[in-house]
Design an enzyme around this catalytic site. Sequence first.
Site, mmCIF file in Angstrom:
data_model
loop_
_atom_site.group_PDB
_atom_site.id
_atom_site.type_symbol
_atom_site.label_atom_id
_atom_site.label_comp_id
_atom_site.label_asym_id
_atom_site.label_seq_id
_atom_site.Cartn_x
_atom_site.Cartn_y
_atom_site.Cartn_z
ATOM 1 N N ASP A 66 0.831 -1.220 0.000
ATOM 2 C CA ASP A 66 0.000 0.000 0.000
ATOM 3 C C ASP A 66 0.862 1.265 0.000
ATOM 4 O O ASP A 66 0.378 2.352 -0.327
ATOM 5 C CB ASP A 66 -0.978 0.003 1.183
ATOM 6 C CG ASP A 66 -0.309 -0.031 2.558
ATOM 7 O OD1 ASP A 66 0.930 -0.138 2.632
ATOM 8 O OD2 ASP A 66 -1.044 0.056 3.565
ATOM 9 N N GLU A 67 2.150 1.125 0.353
ATOM 10 C CA GLU A 67 3.005 2.317 0.434
ATOM 11 C C GLU A 67 3.236 2.980 -0.921
ATOM 12 O O GLU A 67 3.666 4.128 -0.981
ATOM 13 C CB GLU A 67 4.362 1.969 1.080
ATOM 14 C CG GLU A 67 4.198 1.474 2.496
ATOM 15 C CD GLU A 67 5.461 1.557 3.338
ATOM 16 O OE1 GLU A 67 6.436 2.189 2.919
ATOM 17 O OE2 GLU A 67 5.434 0.992 4.447
ATOM 18 N N TYR A 88 12.238 2.980 -0.595
ATOM 19 C CA TYR A 88 11.624 1.642 -0.640
ATOM 20 C C TYR A 88 10.347 1.656 -1.487
ATOM 21 O O TYR A 88 10.200 0.872 -2.437
ATOM 22 C CB TYR A 88 11.305 1.154 0.784
ATOM 23 C CG TYR A 88 10.284 0.032 0.825
ATOM 24 C CD1 TYR A 88 10.605 -1.242 0.367
ATOM 25 C CD2 TYR A 88 8.982 0.251 1.306
ATOM 26 C CE1 TYR A 88 9.660 -2.281 0.391
ATOM 27 C CE2 TYR A 88 8.041 -0.772 1.332
ATOM 28 C CZ TYR A 88 8.388 -2.029 0.868
ATOM 29 O OH TYR A 88 7.452 -3.042 0.884
HETATM 30 P P1 NAD Z 1 11.351 -9.760 4.460
HETATM 31 O O1 NAD Z 1 12.359 -8.677 4.428
HETATM 32 O O2 NAD Z 1 11.020 -10.421 5.760
HETATM 33 O O3 NAD Z 1 11.798 -10.942 3.454
HETATM 34 C C1 NAD Z 1 12.371 -10.706 2.201
HETATM 35 C C2 NAD Z 1 12.991 -12.002 1.734
HETATM 36 O O4 NAD Z 1 13.520 -11.797 0.411
HETATM 37 C C3 NAD Z 1 14.161 -12.491 2.601
HETATM 38 O O5 NAD Z 1 14.005 -13.863 2.895
HETATM 39 C C4 NAD Z 1 15.389 -12.267 1.733
HETATM 40 O O6 NAD Z 1 16.436 -13.188 1.969
HETATM 41 C C5 NAD Z 1 14.788 -12.413 0.337
HETATM 42 N N1 NAD Z 1 15.578 -11.718 -0.696
HETATM 43 C C6 NAD Z 1 16.041 -10.438 -0.664
HETATM 44 N N2 NAD Z 1 16.739 -10.173 -1.794
HETATM 45 C C7 NAD Z 1 16.701 -11.297 -2.550
HETATM 46 C C8 NAD Z 1 17.212 -11.629 -3.837
HETATM 47 N N3 NAD Z 1 17.927 -10.744 -4.555
HETATM 48 N N4 NAD Z 1 16.989 -12.864 -4.331
HETATM 49 C C9 NAD Z 1 16.271 -13.772 -3.601
HETATM 50 N N5 NAD Z 1 15.762 -13.511 -2.386
HETATM 51 C C10 NAD Z 1 15.974 -12.288 -1.860
HETATM 52 O O7 NAD Z 1 10.061 -9.160 3.777
HETATM 53 P P2 NAD Z 1 8.503 -9.405 4.101
HETATM 54 O O8 NAD Z 1 8.088 -8.470 5.166
HETATM 55 O O9 NAD Z 1 8.256 -10.838 4.240
HETATM 56 O O10 NAD Z 1 7.863 -8.862 2.742
HETATM 57 C C11 NAD Z 1 7.753 -9.713 1.613
HETATM 58 C C12 NAD Z 1 7.188 -8.937 0.443
HETATM 59 O O11 NAD Z 1 5.915 -8.405 0.790
HETATM 60 C C13 NAD Z 1 8.046 -7.749 0.023
HETATM 61 O O12 NAD Z 1 8.040 -7.686 -1.391
HETATM 62 C C14 NAD Z 1 7.335 -6.541 0.609
HETATM 63 O O13 NAD Z 1 7.538 -5.398 -0.191
HETATM 64 C C15 NAD Z 1 5.887 -6.998 0.571
HETATM 65 N N6 NAD Z 1 4.997 -6.450 1.602
HETATM 66 C C16 NAD Z 1 5.355 -6.511 2.930
HETATM 67 C C17 NAD Z 1 4.462 -6.051 3.901
HETATM 68 C C18 NAD Z 1 4.796 -6.105 5.373
HETATM 69 O O14 NAD Z 1 4.057 -5.563 6.183
HETATM 70 N N7 NAD Z 1 5.874 -6.767 5.791
HETATM 71 C C19 NAD Z 1 3.231 -5.502 3.519
HETATM 72 C C20 NAD Z 1 2.914 -5.436 2.148
HETATM 73 C C21 NAD Z 1 3.806 -5.922 1.214
HETATM 74 O O1 DAU Z 2 2.374 -0.806 4.574
HETATM 75 C C1 DAU Z 2 3.082 -1.935 4.148
HETATM 76 C C2 DAU Z 2 4.531 -1.810 4.541
HETATM 77 O O2 DAU Z 2 4.576 -1.999 5.954
HETATM 78 C C3 DAU Z 2 5.454 -2.806 3.841
HETATM 79 O O3 DAU Z 2 5.459 -2.517 2.473
HETATM 80 C C4 DAU Z 2 6.884 -2.713 4.396
HETATM 81 O O4 DAU Z 2 7.686 -3.727 3.811
HETATM 82 C C5 DAU Z 2 6.825 -2.924 5.889
HETATM 83 O O5 DAU Z 2 8.114 -2.768 6.433
HETATM 84 C C6 DAU Z 2 5.850 -1.936 6.541
HETATM 85 O O6 DAU Z 2 6.375 -0.573 6.442
HETATM 86 P P1 DAU Z 2 6.267 0.450 7.660
HETATM 87 O O7 DAU Z 2 7.313 1.476 7.508
HETATM 88 O O8 DAU Z 2 4.868 0.911 7.859
HETATM 89 O O9 DAU Z 2 6.610 -0.567 8.884
HETATM 90 P P2 DAU Z 2 7.555 -0.428 10.172
HETATM 91 O O10 DAU Z 2 7.290 -1.645 10.996
HETATM 92 O O11 DAU Z 2 8.955 -0.112 9.820
HETATM 93 O O12 DAU Z 2 6.939 0.830 10.893
HETATM 94 C C7 DAU Z 2 5.575 0.889 11.255
HETATM 95 C C8 DAU Z 2 5.339 2.261 11.896
HETATM 96 O O13 DAU Z 2 6.025 2.316 13.134
HETATM 97 C C9 DAU Z 2 5.867 3.398 11.069
HETATM 98 O O14 DAU Z 2 4.983 4.511 11.196
HETATM 99 C C10 DAU Z 2 7.213 3.734 11.707
HETATM 100 C C11 DAU Z 2 6.979 3.389 13.176
HETATM 101 N N1 DAU Z 2 8.158 2.912 13.925
HETATM 102 C C12 DAU Z 2 8.872 1.871 13.406
HETATM 103 C C13 DAU Z 2 9.987 1.404 14.053
HETATM 104 C C14 DAU Z 2 10.804 0.270 13.490
HETATM 105 C C15 DAU Z 2 8.512 3.485 15.130
HETATM 106 O O15 DAU Z 2 7.830 4.410 15.630
HETATM 107 N N2 DAU Z 2 9.603 3.018 15.784
HETATM 108 C C16 DAU Z 2 10.374 2.008 15.288
HETATM 109 O O16 DAU Z 2 11.393 1.637 15.932
#
Ligand code: NAD
Ligand code: DAU
Length: 349
Positions: free
Chosen positions: A139-140, A163
Amino acid sequence: MNILVTGGAGFIGSNFIKYMLQNKDCNIVNLDLLTYAGNIKNLEGLSENKRYTYIKGDILNRGLLDYIFRTFEIQIVVNFAAESHVDRSIEDPEIFLKTNVMGTQALLDTAKDYWKLNLADKYSKEFEKGVKFIQVSTDEVYGSLGPSGYFTEETCLAPNSPYSATKASADMMVRAYYETYGLPVCITRCSNNYGPYQFPEKLIPLMINNALKGLSLPVYGDGKQVRDWLYVEDHCSAISAVIEKGKSGEVYNIGGNNEKENIEIVKLILDKLGKEHSLITHVKDRLGHDRRYSIDNTKINKELGWSPSYNFEEGMEKTITWYLENVEWMEDIVSGEYMRYYNKMYDGR
Ligand code: NAD
Ligand code: DAU
């Protein structure tokens, strides 16, 4: 169904692999480079599973991608592999471009060549057989909202961090491969996930880890930024619905209808763990910090029949319990390179 999952040793990817192996008739190949965020322990117990294969490697390695598509006759790609942390992208954007943009393009190209589509025909035989490229986006890419309104699939892309700019760029390439070559693609844009196996650079596991150790909890700025939180298993079921029923060329927003201010979440974690709110420390805000995200998930609900199963209370209960029962998993991570990262990001902030 032969599925290539990239980034399957990360947080969402590992949850997705387990969800699919438990609930669907499929074979899974997991291609993961094991960067700092990848952890093979997230997949413990699967090594004996005949429907699961792990390959260590880079999504930028075209030779390896060709080999995987041919050897395992890949029909579905679910691309999770990415650099995923906003704060790291602010420090060092370059690797985000390589992995998130160039890596996605390498995968798109390989799928296009291997699936041998009739390139002008979006409704080719291959597509009817269920071949599909799922780009797991975020959603970002839509940027930041004011106090009201929602992101719909029609909202213009306006990414604010390095990002999210790379995730938006990858989305544009995916769209281009659909429009130009007729590659069957779907893009999913999900809100913030939480749950087991999340790397403790992200808000919820970082705060749980610090609270358990009696360390200060670093809240960026006033802590009133809003995110829409979704339990990770619900994200997995949504992607599964897109694999089964998603229409080629479409974008699907995925969200939990669950907006919370960061400070509410941090206080809830402290309360659940029986710790004092005095551990909260407001620190310097993130550069370019998006104020609010909120997802309108009407489309995936109406068209694919998906809705979240967990409410926030249940999801947080399960999550906190998991971290309490898996202290070793956390300790393995925080005892290494993680502390250097933590000190660089938070010391004197
Ligand atoms: P994460 O950082 O936990 O995992 C990423 C994985 O990708 C890791 O296992 C890493 O080793 C692998 N990776 C990185 N570079 C690579 C490469 N070049 N080749 C092969 N593998 C590689 O991430 P996540 O939180 O599990 O997110 C997964 C996906 O979902 C991402 O694309 C992210 O943008 C998307 N996403 C995350 C969230 C969230 O809240 N975490 C929300 C919406 C979308
Ligand atoms: O919205 C989806 C995204 O959510 C994904 O695409 C990203 O991969 C995932 O990392 C996440 O991004 P955010 O930046 O929203 O997540 P994060 O957990 O880093 O931070 C959540 C909120 O908390 C954000 O407003 C920043 C704040 N924060 C985060 C950290 C790590 C703090 O206040 N203190 C902290 O130490």
